[in-house]
Design a protein around this motif. Structure first.
Motif, PDB file in Angstrom:
ATOM      1  N   GLY A   1      53.651  47.964  22.655  1.00 16.99           N
ATOM      2  CA  GLY A   1      54.582  49.051  22.970  1.00 16.99           C
ATOM      3  C   GLY A   1      55.301  48.881  24.304  1.00 16.99           C
ATOM      4  O   GLY A   1      56.160  49.683  24.658  1.00 16.99           O
ATOM      5  N   HIS A   2      54.967  47.838  25.045  1.00 17.83           N
ATOM      6  CA  HIS A   2      55.639  47.598  26.327  1.00 17.83           C
ATOM      7  C   HIS A   2      56.823  46.641  26.135  1.00 17.83           C
ATOM      8  O   HIS A   2      56.868  45.880  25.176  1.00 17.83           O
ATOM      9  CB  HIS A   2      54.662  47.006  27.337  1.00 17.83           C
ATOM     10  CG  HIS A   2      53.572  47.956  27.713  1.00 17.83           C
ATOM     11  ND1 HIS A   2      53.732  48.954  28.660  1.00 17.83           N
ATOM     12  CD2 HIS A   2      52.309  48.093  27.247  1.00 17.83           C
ATOM     13  CE1 HIS A   2      52.618  49.642  28.763  1.00 17.83           C
ATOM     14  NE2 HIS A   2      51.729  49.152  27.913  1.00 17.83           N
ATOM     15  N   LYS A   3      57.770  46.678  27.094  1.00 19.43           N
ATOM     16  CA  LYS A   3      58.922  45.792  26.998  1.00 19.43           C
ATOM     17  C   LYS A   3      58.568  44.341  27.318  1.00 19.43           C
ATOM     18  O   LYS A   3      59.222  43.416  26.867  1.00 19.43           O
ATOM     19  CB  LYS A   3      60.025  46.252  27.971  1.00 19.43           C
ATOM     20  CG  LYS A   3      61.044  47.174  27.296  1.00 19.43           C
ATOM     21  CD  LYS A   3      61.987  47.807  28.286  1.00 19.43           C
ATOM     22  CE  LYS A   3      62.942  46.825  28.948  1.00 19.43           C
ATOM     23  NZ  LYS A   3      63.751  47.511  29.988  1.00 19.43           N
ATOM     24  N   HIS A   4      57.551  44.157  28.105  1.00 23.17           N
ATOM     25  CA  HIS A   4      57.163  42.808  28.526  1.00 23.17           C
ATOM     26  C   HIS A   4      55.642  42.674  28.496  1.00 23.17           C
ATOM     27  O   HIS A   4      54.926  43.645  28.700  1.00 23.17           O
ATOM     28  CB  HIS A   4      57.638  42.526  29.957  1.00 23.17           C
ATOM     29  CG  HIS A   4      59.104  42.651  30.139  1.00 23.17           C
ATOM     30  ND1 HIS A   4      59.695  43.809  30.610  1.00 23.17           N
ATOM     31  CD2 HIS A   4      60.111  41.774  29.904  1.00 23.17           C
ATOM     32  CE1 HIS A   4      61.003  43.628  30.660  1.00 23.17           C
ATOM     33  NE2 HIS A   4      61.288  42.415  30.230  1.00 23.17           N
ATOM     34  N   PHE A   5      55.192  41.422  28.340  1.00 23.67           N
ATOM     35  CA  PHE A   5      53.752  41.163  28.449  1.00 23.67           C
ATOM     36  C   PHE A   5      53.238  41.554  29.834  1.00 23.67           C
ATOM     37  O   PHE A   5      52.134  42.063  29.986  1.00 23.67           O
ATOM     38  CB  PHE A   5      53.450  39.688  28.164  1.00 23.67           C
ATOM     39  CG  PHE A   5      53.489  39.360  26.697  1.00 23.67           C
ATOM     40  CD1 PHE A   5      52.518  39.847  25.830  1.00 23.67           C
ATOM     41  CD2 PHE A   5      54.519  38.588  26.167  1.00 23.67           C
ATOM     42  CE1 PHE A   5      52.553  39.561  24.474  1.00 23.67           C
ATOM     43  CE2 PHE A   5      54.570  38.301  24.807  1.00 23.67           C
ATOM     44  CZ  PHE A   5      53.585  38.787  23.960  1.00 23.67           C
ATOM     45  N   MET A   6      54.074  41.329  30.836  1.00 27.99           N
ATOM     46  CA  MET A   6      53.606  41.648  32.192  1.00 27.99           C
ATOM     47  C   MET A   6      53.279  43.135  32.313  1.00 27.99           C
ATOM     48  O   MET A   6      52.263  43.504  32.910  1.00 27.99           O
ATOM     49  CB  MET A   6      54.644  41.230  33.231  1.00 27.99           C
ATOM     50  CG  MET A   6      54.162  41.452  34.661  1.00 27.99           C
ATOM     51  SD  MET A   6      55.388  40.893  35.862  1.00 27.99           S
ATOM     52  CE  MET A   6      54.560  41.318  37.396  1.00 27.99           C
ATOM     53  N   ALA A   7      54.134  43.991  31.722  1.00 23.65           N
ATOM     54  CA  ALA A   7      53.876  45.438  31.784  1.00 23.65           C
ATOM     55  C   ALA A   7      52.584  45.776  31.042  1.00 23.65           C
ATOM     56  O   ALA A   7      51.761  46.563  31.501  1.00 23.65           O
ATOM     57  CB  ALA A   7      55.055  46.205  31.191  1.00 23.65           C
ATOM     58  N   LYS A   8      52.419  45.146  29.888  1.00 25.00           N
ATOM     59  CA  LYS A   8      51.203  45.373  29.109  1.00 25.00           C
ATOM     60  C   LYS A   8      49.978  44.969  29.930  1.00 25.00           C
ATOM     61  O   LYS A   8      48.991  45.697  30.012  1.00 25.00           O
ATOM     62  CB  LYS A   8      51.271  44.557  27.819  1.00 25.00           C
ATOM     63  CG  LYS A   8      50.001  44.574  26.997  1.00 25.00           C
ATOM     64  CD  LYS A   8      50.160  43.746  25.717  1.00 25.00           C
ATOM     65  CE  LYS A   8      48.869  43.738  24.915  1.00 25.00           C
ATOM     66  NZ  LYS A   8      48.289  42.390  24.837  1.00 25.00           N
TER      67      LYS A   8
END
Ligand code: F6R
Length: 364
Positions: free
Chosen positions: A4-11
Motif C-alpha cells: 500500500g506504500h508508494k515505495h519500498f523505502m516507505a514500506k
C-alpha cells in the motif's frame, strides 16, 4: 509488494516497529529481565578490545555502538570503514574480538576485512541480515538482525535492527564484565521493550516531516549536527539525504562547528539538529544559537522539553517522544529517514533505485 506504500523505502520505514519488536523478542525472551543470549557461546569477560568494521550505513551503526560498548560495558572499541581497515592491515593486539556489521553479508570490503582478522583475534562476530551470507558463514558467531528482506537501496530497517542487536550485545558485554548491575540491565531491557511503541509515535510525525521536507527540498546543501551518541546519526541522516535526494549533506559533531563548517552558515543553509534532552543538550543548544545568530535555518528534532528550549526562532521542528537515553539513536533514525524520503519524493527522484547505487556491493 509495497504493502500500500508508494515505495519500498516507505514500506520498510513503516515496518520498523514490527521488525524491531521481533528482534527484541528473539534476543530477550518475554519475561526475562536479563541479557543471557541463550545458545550464543559468547563471553566478553576477557576481551580487552573490540574492533568493529563495516561500510556505509552499517559503519554508522558501528560508530553508534561504540558509545554503548564503551559507556555501558567499559570495553575499548575501535571502528573503521572496511576499505581502509583491510589495506591498512592494522596490528591486532591480544585479547581482541572483531565484529563485522553487514545487511547483505556480501560486501566485498567487509568480507576482506573479516578474512584479514581470521586467526589474528580471539573471536569473529558478525551482525547480519542475510543469515546465509559469506560474512555469516565465515564468522565464529553470526547474529541475525531479523529485519526481513530489505529492497529499497537506502538502508532503513536494517540500520535500526542493527542498532537494536548491537545495543543488546553491549548489554550482554556489560553483564559479563559486571559493569552494570541486574537492576540497571533490567531498566534497559524494560526500555527496549517499550521501543516499538515509541517508534510508532515517531512514525505519526510523517506528515509534519513531509511539510518540513518540502522546504528542505529547495536547499543545495544541508548540515546535520549532533553530539555524543547522536553524532553518528547526524552522519547517517546526511548520507540518507544525499543518497536519495541528491542534495549535498554533511554530518558533523556539533562541537566541530566552530572549527570550520560555521563558515558555510548563511540564510540559505538548513541545519538539522538531532538533539534529545540528554546530558549534552545544553552544549548543543549553544551551537544552535551560533547557527541562528548567522541566520542559518534551524530544523530541530527533539522531545517536548527540548523544543520548548529551542524557542520561537526555529525554521522547523520535529517532535519525538521522550525515551531512555540509550535508545535515542534508534528512535531519531526514523525522522532522519523520513526527512530524506519526503525530500526525495518532493524532488521527484527515484527513491528505491537511486542513481549509481547498488543494494549489495560485492566488488570493490
Ligand atoms: C546506505 C546503504 C549502504 C550500505 C553499505 C553496506 O543506505 O545502504 O551504505 O549500508 O553498502 O552494505 P551492507 O550492510 O550490505 O554490508
Amino acid at each position: 509488494d509495497k504493502g500500500g506504500h508508494k515505495h519500498f523505502m516507505a514500506k520498510e520505514i513503516n515496518e520498523q516497529p514490527t521488525v524491531i519488536a521481533e528482534a527484541i523478542r528473539c534476543y530477550l525472551p518475554t519475561g526475562s529481565n536479563s541479557v543471557t543470549l541463550e545458545g550464543v557461546d559468547l563471553d566478553f569477560r576477557n576481551v580487552e578490545r573490540l574492533t568493529m568494521v563495516a561500510c556505509g550505513t552499517a559503519y554508522y551503526a558501528c560508530l553508534t555502538a561504540k558509545y554503548w560498548f564503551e559507556q555501558l560495558a567499559g570495553l575499548p572499541v575501535e571502528v573503521d570503514v572496511a576499505s581502509e581497515f583491510r589495506y591498512r592491515e592494522p596490528p591486532m593486539p591480544a585479547k581482541s574480538m572483531a565484529l563485522f556489521v553487514s545487511q547483505s553479508g556480501e560486501t566485498a570490503d567487509t568480507l576482506a576485512a573479516l578474512r584479514y582478522c581470521t586467526g589474528k583475534v580471539d573471536g569473529i562476530l558478525s551482525v547480519v541480515n542475510a543469515a546465509e551470507s559469506s560474512i555469516a558463514r565465515e564468522s565464529d558467531i553470526a547474529l541475525p538482525i531479523h529485519a526481513g528482506v530489505e529492497i529499497g537501496v537506502a538502508s532503513t530497517k536494517a540500520f535500526t535492527c542493527q542498532l537494536t542487536v548491537l545495543l543488546i550485545l553491549a548489554l550482554k558485554a556489560a553483564s559479563d564484565r559486571g559493569t552494570m548491575d541486574e537492576a540497571q540491565i533490567a531498566d534497559h531491557v524494560a526500555a527496549l521493550r517499550g521501543l516499538p511503541s515509541a517508534l510508532n509515535t515517531a512514525l505519526e510525525q510523517s506528515e509534519a516531516i513531509r511539510r518540513a521536507a518540502l522546504r528542505l527540498s529547495e536547499a543545495r546543501d544541508v548540515l546535520f549536527l549532533g553530539r555524543g551518541i547522536m553524532y553518528p546519526l547526524a552522519m547517517e541522516g546526511a548520507l540518507k539525504l544525499k543518497e536519495i535526494s541528491y542534495i549535498h549533506a554533511e554530518g558533523y559533531p556539533a562541537g566541530e562547528l566552530k572549527h570550520g563548517p560555521i563558515a558555510l552558515i548563511d540564510k540559505n543553509m538548513p541545519v538539522v539538529f538531532m538533539t534529545p534532552t540528554d546530558a549534552l543538550f545544553d552544549k548543543t543548544m549553544s551551537n544552535m544559537q551560533e547557527v541562528m545568530a548567522r541566520k542559518g535555518k534551524v530544523l530541530m528534532i527533539s522531545d517536548a522539553a527540548g523544543l520548548s528550549a529551542g524557542g520561537n526562532d526555529l525554521w522547523n521542528s520535529i517532535a519525538m517522544p521522550e525515551i531512555h537515553a540509550s535508545l535515542t539513536p534508534i528512535l531519531y533514525a526514523l525522522p532522519a529517514q523520513l526527512l530524506a524520503y519526503h525530500t526525495a519524493v518532493a524532488k521527484g527522484t527515484d527513491v528505491d533505485q537511486p542513481r549509481n547505487l547498488a543494494k549489495s556491493v560485492t566488488v570493490e
